[in-house]
Design a protein around this motif. Structure first.
Motif, PDB file in Angstrom:
ATOM      1  N   LEU A  43       2.843   3.719 -15.887  1.00 17.41           N
ATOM      2  CA  LEU A  43       3.822   4.503 -15.134  1.00 17.41           C
ATOM      3  C   LEU A  43       3.771   4.147 -13.655  1.00 17.41           C
ATOM      4  N   LEU A  44       2.566   4.002 -13.112  1.00 16.10           N
ATOM      5  CA  LEU A  44       2.435   3.623 -11.699  1.00 16.10           C
ATOM      6  C   LEU A  44       3.019   2.236 -11.464  1.00 16.10           C
ATOM      7  N   PHE A  45       2.819   1.323 -12.409  1.00 15.32           N
ATOM      8  CA  PHE A  45       3.390  -0.019 -12.270  1.00 15.32           C
ATOM      9  C   PHE A  45       4.915   0.040 -12.329  1.00 15.32           C
ATOM     10  N   ALA A  46       5.455   0.892 -13.207  1.00 17.79           N
ATOM     11  CA  ALA A  46       6.907   1.033 -13.307  1.00 17.79           C
ATOM     12  C   ALA A  46       7.503   1.524 -11.994  1.00 17.79           C
ATOM     13  N   VAL A  47       6.795   2.427 -11.326  1.00 14.31           N
ATOM     14  CA  VAL A  47       7.272   2.984 -10.068  1.00 14.31           C
ATOM     15  C   VAL A  47       7.070   2.003  -8.912  1.00 14.31           C
ATOM     16  N   GLY A  48       5.965   1.237  -8.957  1.00 13.88           N
ATOM     17  CA  GLY A  48       5.609   0.427  -7.799  1.00 13.88           C
ATOM     18  C   GLY A  48       5.632  -1.068  -8.013  1.00 13.88           C
ATOM     19  N   TYR A  49       6.234  -1.557  -9.104  1.00 10.43           N
ATOM     20  CA  TYR A  49       6.189  -3.005  -9.343  1.00 10.43           C
ATOM     21  C   TYR A  49       6.952  -3.783  -8.276  1.00 10.43           C
ATOM     22  N   ASN A  50       8.000  -3.188  -7.707  1.00 10.45           N
ATOM     23  CA  ASN A  50       8.714  -3.864  -6.621  1.00 10.45           C
ATOM     24  C   ASN A  50       7.807  -4.055  -5.405  1.00 10.45           C
ATOM     25  N   PHE A  51       6.940  -3.071  -5.164  1.00  7.71           N
ATOM     26  CA  PHE A  51       5.998  -3.161  -4.049  1.00  7.71           C
ATOM     27  C   PHE A  51       5.048  -4.336  -4.251  1.00  7.71           C
ATOM     28  N   LEU A  52       4.511  -4.474  -5.461  1.00  8.56           N
ATOM     29  CA  LEU A  52       3.597  -5.579  -5.752  1.00  8.56           C
ATOM     30  C   LEU A  52       4.307  -6.925  -5.671  1.00  8.56           C
ATOM     31  N   LEU A  53       5.505  -7.012  -6.252  1.00 11.13           N
ATOM     32  CA  LEU A  53       6.241  -8.271  -6.211  1.00 11.13           C
ATOM     33  C   LEU A  53       6.684  -8.611  -4.788  1.00 11.13           C
ATOM     34  N   ALA A  54       6.985  -7.601  -3.989  1.00 10.97           N
ATOM     35  CA  ALA A  54       7.367  -7.856  -2.596  1.00 10.97           C
ATOM     36  C   ALA A  54       6.203  -8.459  -1.819  1.00 10.97           C
ATOM     37  N   ILE A  55       4.987  -7.978  -2.081  1.00  9.81           N
ATOM     38  CA  ILE A  55       3.809  -8.557  -1.425  1.00  9.81           C
ATOM     39  C   ILE A  55       3.608  -9.993  -1.878  1.00  9.81           C
ATOM     40  N   VAL A  56       3.762 -10.243  -3.176  1.00  8.65           N
ATOM     41  CA  VAL A  56       3.657 -11.613  -3.693  1.00  8.65           C
ATOM     42  C   VAL A  56       4.706 -12.504  -3.034  1.00  8.65           C
ATOM     43  N   ASN A  57       5.927 -11.987  -2.908  1.00  8.29           N
ATOM     44  CA  ASN A  57       7.018 -12.754  -2.298  1.00  8.29           C
ATOM     45  C   ASN A  57       6.728 -13.062  -0.830  1.00  8.29           C
ATOM     46  N   GLY A 209      14.177  10.623  18.394  1.00 12.42           N
ATOM     47  CA  GLY A 209      13.631   9.951  19.571  1.00 12.42           C
ATOM     48  C   GLY A 209      12.320   9.253  19.340  1.00 12.42           C
ATOM     49  N   SER A 210      11.785   9.310  18.115  1.00 10.61           N
ATOM     50  CA  SER A 210      10.484   8.705  17.841  1.00 10.61           C
ATOM     51  C   SER A 210      10.566   7.200  17.623  1.00 10.61           C
ATOM     52  N   ASN A 211      11.761   6.696  17.297  1.00  6.95           N
ATOM     53  CA  ASN A 211      11.968   5.288  16.970  1.00  6.95           C
ATOM     54  C   ASN A 211      11.181   4.844  15.736  1.00  6.95           C
ATOM     55  N   LEU A 212      10.750   5.800  14.935  1.00  4.88           N
ATOM     56  CA  LEU A 212      10.045   5.457  13.708  1.00  4.88           C
ATOM     57  C   LEU A 212      11.051   5.073  12.628  1.00  4.88           C
ATOM     58  N   PRO A 213      10.673   4.192  11.719  1.00  2.00           N
ATOM     59  CA  PRO A 213      11.560   3.864  10.602  1.00  2.00           C
ATOM     60  C   PRO A 213      11.539   4.967   9.565  1.00  2.00           C
ATOM     61  N   ARG A 214      12.473   4.895   8.644  1.00  2.00           N
ATOM     62  CA  ARG A 214      12.425   5.761   7.470  1.00  2.00           C
ATOM     63  C   ARG A 214      11.422   5.143   6.500  1.00  2.00           C
ATOM     64  N   ALA A 215      10.473   5.937   6.045  1.00  2.00           N
ATOM     65  CA  ALA A 215       9.390   5.400   5.216  1.00  2.00           C
ATOM     66  C   ALA A 215       9.899   5.014   3.827  1.00  2.00           C
ATOM     67  N   SER A 216       9.494   3.827   3.389  1.00  2.00           N
ATOM     68  CA  SER A 216       9.828   3.332   2.051  1.00  2.00           C
ATOM     69  C   SER A 216       8.647   3.428   1.103  1.00  2.00           C
ATOM     70  N   SER A 217       7.429   3.412   1.649  1.00  2.00           N
ATOM     71  CA  SER A 217       6.192   3.516   0.895  1.00  2.00           C
ATOM     72  C   SER A 217       6.144   2.478  -0.226  1.00  2.00           C
ATOM     73  N   ILE A 218       5.681   2.872  -1.413  1.00  2.00           N
ATOM     74  CA  ILE A 218       5.549   1.915  -2.513  1.00  2.00           C
ATOM     75  C   ILE A 218       6.887   1.606  -3.179  1.00  2.00           C
ATOM     76  N   PHE A 219       7.954   2.263  -2.725  1.00  2.00           N
ATOM     77  CA  PHE A 219       9.266   2.056  -3.331  1.00  2.00           C
ATOM     78  C   PHE A 219      10.056   0.949  -2.639  1.00  2.00           C
ATOM     79  N   VAL A 220       9.580   0.479  -1.485  1.00  2.00           N
ATOM     80  CA  VAL A 220      10.133  -0.653  -0.731  1.00  2.00           C
ATOM     81  C   VAL A 220      11.440  -0.306  -0.025  1.00  2.00           C
ATOM     82  N   GLU A 221      12.104   0.743  -0.429  1.00  2.00           N
ATOM     83  CA  GLU A 221      13.302   1.207   0.291  1.00  2.00           C
ATOM     84  C   GLU A 221      13.293   2.739   0.329  1.00  2.00           C
TER      85      GLU A 221
END
Length: 453
Positions: A43-57, A209-221
């Motif tokens: 289940l964790l891989f299903a949710v975060g596989y894009n995160f792992l592949l993005a790091i590989v990429n 005013g913080s100039n912070l991005p919107r967090a994508s976390s393990i979902f990549v977007e």
């Protein structure tokens, strides 16, 4: 004459003749824990596989679209491979009937148009795969998703504190250009490697005013981060009684952090509606859940009319207008799922995408099967089922993101767990010792099974 069995499951455990040997119980529990661990990792891989592949990429080699398809196929095969053996026969039949119906309509569309789109098939497979996976899980749902939320929050903290580091290590821009065909020139901030909507012109609603991005976390977007916090809100609303004061406070803190971190305005609004509607949704007969989608669409049309919105803009109300307008303008071919180009015109309207990609026949069959076929035997299961349908209907007004595996998998997994529960259970299956005794009683030749306790 067959003797009637007592309905108290603990009475079976007190009969020494029905007790299993200690070694057998330990082995059964070990096997159960091992399977649950595999399910959690899948289940964790299903949710975060894009995160792992993005790091590989970003760090090793270019990831192609084909590799993402292979990853998803592995996930679906794992779901069916781990879960199908635990389903009752009648539930297997129900799943096969559902898959057969979708397959028949897909085949009809292919015969009429001589065209098929693998993405639409994959959208239809996700619910079946994760229902099956959830049905095999015997662990604690609150603990599982509290752990997952901690992981999501920790990665989000790193992303907010060091966005350049996250961008260099994960590089969502490169990943989505290589695997989804996005145009790098379409990213508003050319100096950032984050996802296109992670940084945008104008102030954030939260932390202005913080100039912070919107967090994508393990979902990549970030959109899926918002979807996740709505899901976690539903988990808290269903299971808060089993968590204890400290875990509840910690979980609410995580939820508030994710709302701010992802700048999830729609997600925050949906979560608020779930909270306000919780007393009603918990008592609502689950067979009425199919009405939520059409009622939400009618409500959306009323809002567009009252607010006099008459053009599409990339805002919440602009997307709601797009949904209402699309339903008025779609051709008969689109409603029947025979125009394969139309769904891609409505990425910002999940309702129009759902109908055009699957056909109105499948949409109608889905709503009726969900309401009447996916029967939840517990009050908590019924509540979660109603929470899901409301969140699904609201999310489809503005996006088709709930058809992605990283969003949909979680909801369908929990529905699978709750669908498999016997009456009276809350958030985990019958303990191994009780299950052993119940199974032995059921197997007795002169006994009459009363069903699961």
């Amino acid at each position: 004459m067959a003797r009637r069995l007592r309905t108290d499951p603990m009475s079976a455990v007190t009969d020494p003749s029905l007790l299993p040997r200690a070694a057998d119980v330990e082995q059964a529990q070990a096997d159960h824990r091992g399977r649950d661990l595999l399910i959690e990792l899948l289940l964790l891989f299903a949710v975060g596989y894009n995160f792992l592949l993005a790091i590989v990429n970003a760090q090793f080699f270019t990831v192609s679209p084909a590799l993402t398809y292979v990853a998803e196929l592995v996930i679906y095969a794992g779901c069916f491979g781990l879960g199908i053996w635990t389903l009752q026969r009648e539930k297997i039949v129900a799943l096969l009937v559902g898959i057969g119906l979708i397959g028949a309509i897909m085949l009809l569309r292919y015969v009429l148009e001589w065209r098929v789109d693998a993405k639409f098939i994959r959208d239809a497979i996700i619910p079946f795969a994760f229902l099956v996976l959830g049905a095999a899980y015997g662990g604690s749902l609150p603990r599982l998703f509290l752990r997952m939320t901690v992981i999501v929050a920790l990665v989000a903290v790193v992303e907010l504190v060091a966005p350049n580091l996250y961008g260099d290590v994960v590089n969502p821009k490169s990943y989505y250009v290589n695997t989804r065909g996005l145009d790098a020139g379409g990213f508003w901030n050319q100096d950032s490697n984050l996802f296109v909507s992670a940084t945008r012109p104008g102030e954030r609603n939260f932390l202005a005013g913080s100039n912070l991005p919107r967090a994508s976390s393990i979902f990549v977007e970030p959109v899926t981060t918002g979807n996740y916090l709505v899901f976690f809100c539903a988990i808290l609303l269903v299971f808060w009684r089993s968590m204890g004061p400290k875990r509840i406070i910690f979980s609410v803190g995580l939820l508030l952090f994710l709302i701010v971190a992802s700048d999830g305005r729609l997600a925050a609004g949906t979560s608020l509606l779930l909270i306000l509607g919780a007393p009603f949704l918990r008592k609502l007969d689950q067979r009425f859940s199919f009405l939520m989608l059409p009622l939400v669409i009618v409500g959306a049309a009323a809002m567009v009319w009252l607010m006099r919105v008459n053009a599409y803009e990339d805002t919440t109300m602009g997307r709601v207008y797009l949904t209402v307008h699309a339903l008025q303008e779609m051709t008969a071919e689109a409603w029947l799922g025979l125009d394969f180009d139309v769904p891609y015109l409505y990425a910002d309207s999940g309702v129009a995408y759902f109908i055009a990609s699957q056909s109105i026949m499948i949409v109608g069959a889905f709503l009726l099967a969900f309401a009447f076929g996916l029967e939840m035997p517990t009050e908590d299961g019924q509540a979660f089922k109603n929470f899901f349908m409301l969140a699904f209907a609201l999310g489809l007004l503005v996006s088709n993101s709930l058809f992605s595996v990283k969003s949909a998998a979680l909801w369908w997994f929990v529905l699978g767990v709750m669908w498999q529960l016997p009456k009276g259970q809350w958030f985990s299956h019958v303990p191994a010792l009780e299950a052993w005794a119940v199974n032995r009683r059921t197997a007795e030749p002169d006994g009459v099974s009363t069903g699961a306790p």
